[in-house]
Design a protein around this motif. Structure first.
Motif, PDB file in Angstrom:
ATOM      1  N   VAL A 266       0.838  -1.203   0.000  1.00 36.29           N
ATOM      2  CA  VAL A 266       0.000   0.000   0.000  1.00 36.29           C
ATOM      3  C   VAL A 266       0.876   1.258   0.000  1.00 36.29           C
ATOM      4  CG1 VAL A 266      -1.573   1.359   1.439  1.00 36.29           C
ATOM      5  CG2 VAL A 266      -2.060  -1.046   0.988  1.00 36.29           C
ATOM      6  N   ILE A 267       1.967   1.243   0.784  1.00 31.59           N
ATOM      7  CA  ILE A 267       2.875   2.389   0.799  1.00 31.59           C
ATOM      8  C   ILE A 267       3.483   2.621  -0.580  1.00 31.59           C
ATOM      9  CG2 ILE A 267       5.075   3.236   1.703  1.00 31.59           C
ATOM     10  CD1 ILE A 267       4.399   1.846   4.353  1.00 31.59           C
ATOM     11  N   THR A 268       3.927   1.539  -1.230  1.00 29.19           N
ATOM     12  CA  THR A 268       4.528   1.656  -2.557  1.00 29.19           C
ATOM     13  C   THR A 268       3.526   2.189  -3.569  1.00 29.19           C
ATOM     14  OG1 THR A 268       5.992  -0.207  -2.056  1.00 29.19           O
ATOM     15  CG2 THR A 268       5.746   0.392  -4.365  1.00 29.19           C
TER      16      THR A 268
ATOM     17  N   VAL B  44       3.129   5.838  -6.154  1.00 30.30           N
ATOM     18  CA  VAL B  44       2.777   5.891  -7.571  1.00 30.30           C
ATOM     19  C   VAL B  44       1.529   6.750  -7.774  1.00 30.30           C
ATOM     20  CG1 VAL B  44       2.203   4.500  -9.604  1.00 30.30           C
ATOM     21  CG2 VAL B  44       3.785   3.605  -7.879  1.00 30.30           C
ATOM     22  N   THR B  45       0.552   6.588  -6.897  1.00 32.68           N
ATOM     23  CA  THR B  45      -0.683   7.358  -7.005  1.00 32.68           C
ATOM     24  C   THR B  45      -0.443   8.827  -6.696  1.00 32.68           C
ATOM     25  OG1 THR B  45      -1.957   5.392  -6.386  1.00 32.68           O
ATOM     26  CG2 THR B  45      -3.073   7.514  -6.214  1.00 32.68           C
TER      27      THR B  45
ATOM     28  N   LEU C 129      -7.099   1.477  -0.241  1.00 30.26           N
ATOM     29  CA  LEU C 129      -6.219   1.884   0.861  1.00 30.26           C
ATOM     30  C   LEU C 129      -5.064   2.753   0.356  1.00 30.26           C
ATOM     31  CD1 LEU C 129      -6.000  -1.439   2.916  1.00 30.26           C
ATOM     32  CD2 LEU C 129      -7.270   0.629   3.512  1.00 30.26           C
ATOM     33  N   SER C 130      -4.466   2.363  -0.760  1.00 36.50           N
ATOM     34  CA  SER C 130      -3.342   3.144  -1.294  1.00 36.50           C
ATOM     35  C   SER C 130      -3.799   4.524  -1.757  1.00 36.50           C
ATOM     36  CB  SER C 130      -2.671   2.391  -2.442  1.00 36.50           C
ATOM     37  OG  SER C 130      -3.528   2.297  -3.563  1.00 36.50           O
TER      38      SER C 130
ATOM     39  N   GLY D 188      -7.530   5.160 -10.772  1.00 35.79           N
ATOM     40  CA  GLY D 188      -7.632   3.960  -9.950  1.00 35.79           C
ATOM     41  C   GLY D 188      -8.739   3.031 -10.383  1.00 35.79           C
ATOM     42  N   LEU D 189      -9.876   3.573 -10.793  1.00 37.18           N
ATOM     43  CA  LEU D 189     -11.028   2.750 -11.166  1.00 37.18           C
ATOM     44  C   LEU D 189     -10.712   1.894 -12.386  1.00 37.18           C
ATOM     45  CD1 LEU D 189     -13.967   2.079 -10.485  1.00 37.18           C
ATOM     46  CD2 LEU D 189     -14.670   3.909 -12.051  1.00 37.18           C
ATOM     47  N   ILE D 190     -10.141   2.531 -13.413  1.00 34.42           N
ATOM     48  CA  ILE D 190      -9.817   1.777 -14.631  1.00 34.42           C
ATOM     49  C   ILE D 190      -8.768   0.711 -14.337  1.00 34.42           C
ATOM     50  CG2 ILE D 190      -8.785   1.967 -16.932  1.00 34.42           C
ATOM     51  CD1 ILE D 190     -10.031   4.773 -17.093  1.00 34.42           C
ATOM     52  N   THR D 191      -7.763   1.064 -13.553  1.00 33.56           N
ATOM     53  CA  THR D 191      -6.678   0.131 -13.260  1.00 33.56           C
ATOM     54  C   THR D 191      -7.159  -1.049 -12.428  1.00 33.56           C
ATOM     55  OG1 THR D 191      -5.124   1.973 -13.297  1.00 33.56           O
ATOM     56  CG2 THR D 191      -4.359  -0.083 -12.312  1.00 33.56           C
ATOM     57  N   VAL D 192      -7.983  -0.799 -11.450  1.00 32.50           N
ATOM     58  CA  VAL D 192      -8.420  -1.886 -10.579  1.00 32.50           C
ATOM     59  C   VAL D 192      -9.367  -2.833 -11.321  1.00 32.50           C
ATOM     60  CG1 VAL D 192     -10.508  -0.855  -9.529  1.00 32.50           C
ATOM     61  CG2 VAL D 192      -9.048  -2.377  -8.179  1.00 32.50           C
ATOM     62  N   VAL D 193     -10.185  -2.306 -12.222  1.00 35.51           N
ATOM     63  CA  VAL D 193     -11.058  -3.173 -13.024  1.00 35.51           C
ATOM     64  C   VAL D 193     -10.215  -4.071 -13.923  1.00 35.51           C
ATOM     65  CG1 VAL D 193     -12.756  -3.201 -14.895  1.00 35.51           C
ATOM     66  CG2 VAL D 193     -13.059  -1.650 -12.963  1.00 35.51           C
TER      67      VAL D 193
END
Length: 602
Positions: free
Chosen positions: A136-138, A142-143, A402-403, A166-171
């Protein structure tokens, strides 16, 4: 900044292709957990090598490099360039060992190498410690970089950037699994390289910058150009060169530069077709990562010193950026706002590519720990393959959320880089030795992990840190923080090793028989097995001495390539020719050494 229709077309076209890849491979990736996290162990070296490069081509890396160059000069990059030594050791010594282990995650190694409750605890705790906390820290770093790019280049609020990217990446990550990550990384590799090189070429030649020669002669840049720190500056030499090369590379655990291999680098080695493909993939990655890829970022950082000589000038040019996000790392995004339409679209797509590649890798890697090393071990030992894939997809979403929240609270990339280095100080030597010294046990790793973690928290979150290592008035020099944690942690784990019982003969003999690490560090175990009538040594020649020789040649090759590239760019023809010659000679010697180790790498 004026973004044209062409730029939007390039960006959204890229999004569409990546999402298509995730959807296309989702059915096969969801078949079972091995497919979802390792793609059936069938990946070729060139695809895995490009994936490693694309993964480390994250949005925070050019920001970090820019921060280092503007603050400490080009030589400031030795803080991460030193991990090439670790990388070469992984290539020529540890890659084949990881692939021979046949584990699904590098944490599964713990119950192969150690035994009993301590090994089980270590595996489960590290799953949460690395897969959740460190991961999560790493990802937050990036975020955070994506937030700064979105704020400067697109005038977006931080939460808009976080939700959109984040939404596109997590999907994509949840659907495609490891196969989707690696396949898309192939595309991301070329997009990211094209964007970085194209941006550097254009920005260096801006009228207000004036080209390479003007940069080299600029008063804001002259003292930042040297690849080696000023030898007359004792503090700079110690902090930028001596500590990284003498201590940091082997003593610190850092994501992507783990001593002895590990993390998402190990995940890719474990997914390779065989040992040869694992070796070739990691070698390709190290050449690209250290010798060639940093220079486009360095050039933009140097050009930024001409246009934005200090943080105040960045703040003046971008008044909408909050004070909590201002820093030297913002200069990279600031320079990108000067790109023309078309190239701007490619660069933005490359930054999106960098973000998606790194985050999707971190999500899949961290999720693999949570599924295999925590959920399967602790929560549901009888979990079906479908259940494990579903937990993997759910944990992917949780890690992303969390990240994102942590990124909103952070200020610059150097904060996170320094934090991760300190947290891992003193643990690295264990990861190198555990393959070749039978006496290392589970308590060795447990004591080191807690010692470095507690010491880091005390130094960073209490008055103890400023009292001991303040720039002015500290008991010790401020550069002594990492060596202090390394020394204390090493003393603690050495004591813990010898006051606790060694691993059982059954565990040690089983590990040796499977891995065949060889060497004098296993002599006692091999002899005891023979005395009991058990044959665990197949007579395979110990390859570590020849592996270390190849490692040293690889280090010389890549560092000389890195130096020669810089000197060619600076126009220093004589030194560039010397470095190029050294690279050619070391490359020829390396090919010969490598040929002795392997019949056919490719």
């Amino acid at each position: 900044m004026d973004i044209q229709t062409l730029d939007y077309f390039i960006i959204f076209g890229f999004f569409a292709i990546v999402l298509f890849i995730g959807i296309y491979v989702s059915k096969k990736s969801g078949k079972d957990s091995t497919e979802y996290f390792l793609s059936g162990r069938s990946m070729p070296w060139w695809l895995l090598g490009m994936s490693m490069v694309a993964t480390t081509f994250s949005t925070d890396t050019p920001n970090l490099v820019t921060d280092l160059v503007r603050d400490k000069g080009v030589s400031g990059n030795w803080g991460w360039w030193c991990f090439l030594i670790t990388g070469m050791l992984t290539v020529f010594v540890y890659a084949k060992l990881w692939r021979k282990s046949n584990v699904k995650t590098d944490l599964e190694f713990y119950e192969l190498r150690y035994g009993g409750k301590p090994a089980s605890f270590l595996r489960k705790f590290r799953a949460v410690y690395l897969g959740l906390i460190f991961n999560v820290i790493t990802m937050s770093a990036v975020t955070l970089a994506a937030i700064k790019i979105g704020g400067v280049m697109l005038d977006l609020e931080p939460w808009v950037t976080v939700v959109g990217a984040g939404l596109i990446t997590v999907v994509f990550s949840a659907l495609g699994g490891f196969k989707g990550v690696v396949y898309s990384d192939f595309l991301l590799f070329f997009v990211a390289m094209a964007g970085a090189i194209g941006a550097a070429f254009y920005l260096v030649n801006l009228p207000e910058v004036g080209g390479i020669q003007a940069i080299v002669e600029n008063e804001n840049v002259r003292d930042k150009l040297s690849i080696i720190p000023d030898m007359s500056d004792t503090k700079a030499v110690i902090t930028l060169l001596v500590i990284p090369l003498a201590v940091q590379w082997w003593s610190s655990w850092y994501p992507g530069g783990e001593p002895g291999g590990g993390g998402y680098i190990a995940q890719r080695m474990l997914a390779a077709k065989n040992e040869n493909h694992a070796i070739a993939a990691t070698f390709f990655f190290n050449i690209m990562h250290y010798a060639l890829r940093p220079w486009p970022w360095i050039l933009v950082a140097l050009a930024s010193l001409v246009v934005y000589p200090d943080i105040a000038s960045i703040s003046e040019a971008f008044p909408n950026v909050g004070a909590d996000k201002l820093g030297h790392d913002l200069a990279y995004s600031a320079m990108l706002t000067k790109l023309p339409s078309g190239l701007l679209g490619i660069v933005l797509a490359s930054l999106v590519a960098a973000y998606m590649s790194t985050i999707s890798t971190q999500l899949n890697w961290g999720s693999s720990y949570i599924v295999f090393d925590f959920y399967k071990k602790q929560v549901n030992p009888d979990a079906t393959e479908k259940q494990m894939v579903n937990v993997g997809r759910l944990s992917t979403v949780v890690l992303m959320v969390l990240s994102a929240f942590l990124a909103l609270a952070m200020q610059n990339a150097m904060q996170i880089f320094d934090m991760l280095l300190l947290f891992g100080a003193g643990t690295g030597l264990i990861f190198i030795l555990r393959w070749f010294w039978w006496r290392i046990n589970a308590w060795t790793e447990i004591s080191a992990m807690f010692a470095s973690g507690i010491l880091s928290i005390l130094l960073k979150a209490t008055p103890l840190g400023p009292m001991l290592f303040a720039t002015d008035g500290g008991v010790f020099p401020d550069w002594g923080e990492i060596p202090f944690v390394m020394i204390v942690t090493s003393i603690i784990w050495l004591v813990a090793t010898f006051v606790t019982q060694p691993e059982s003969s059954d565990v040690l003999q089983s590990f040796y028989k499977k891995i065949q690490p060889g060497g004098p560090g296993w002599g006692k175990v091999v002899n005891e097995a023979k005395a009991s009538g058990i044959e665990i040594d197949n007579g395979e020649k110990w390859s570590v001495p020849s592996g270390i020789a190849a490692m040293l040649l690889g280090v010389v090759l890549i560092y000389s390539l890195m130096f020669s590239t810089g000197h060619w760019i600076y126009g220093k023809t004589t030194s560039a020719l010397i470095m190029t010659a050294i690279a050619l000679v070391s490359g020829i010697l390396l090919i010969r050494a490598w040929g002795k180790m392997k019949d056919d790498i490719l």
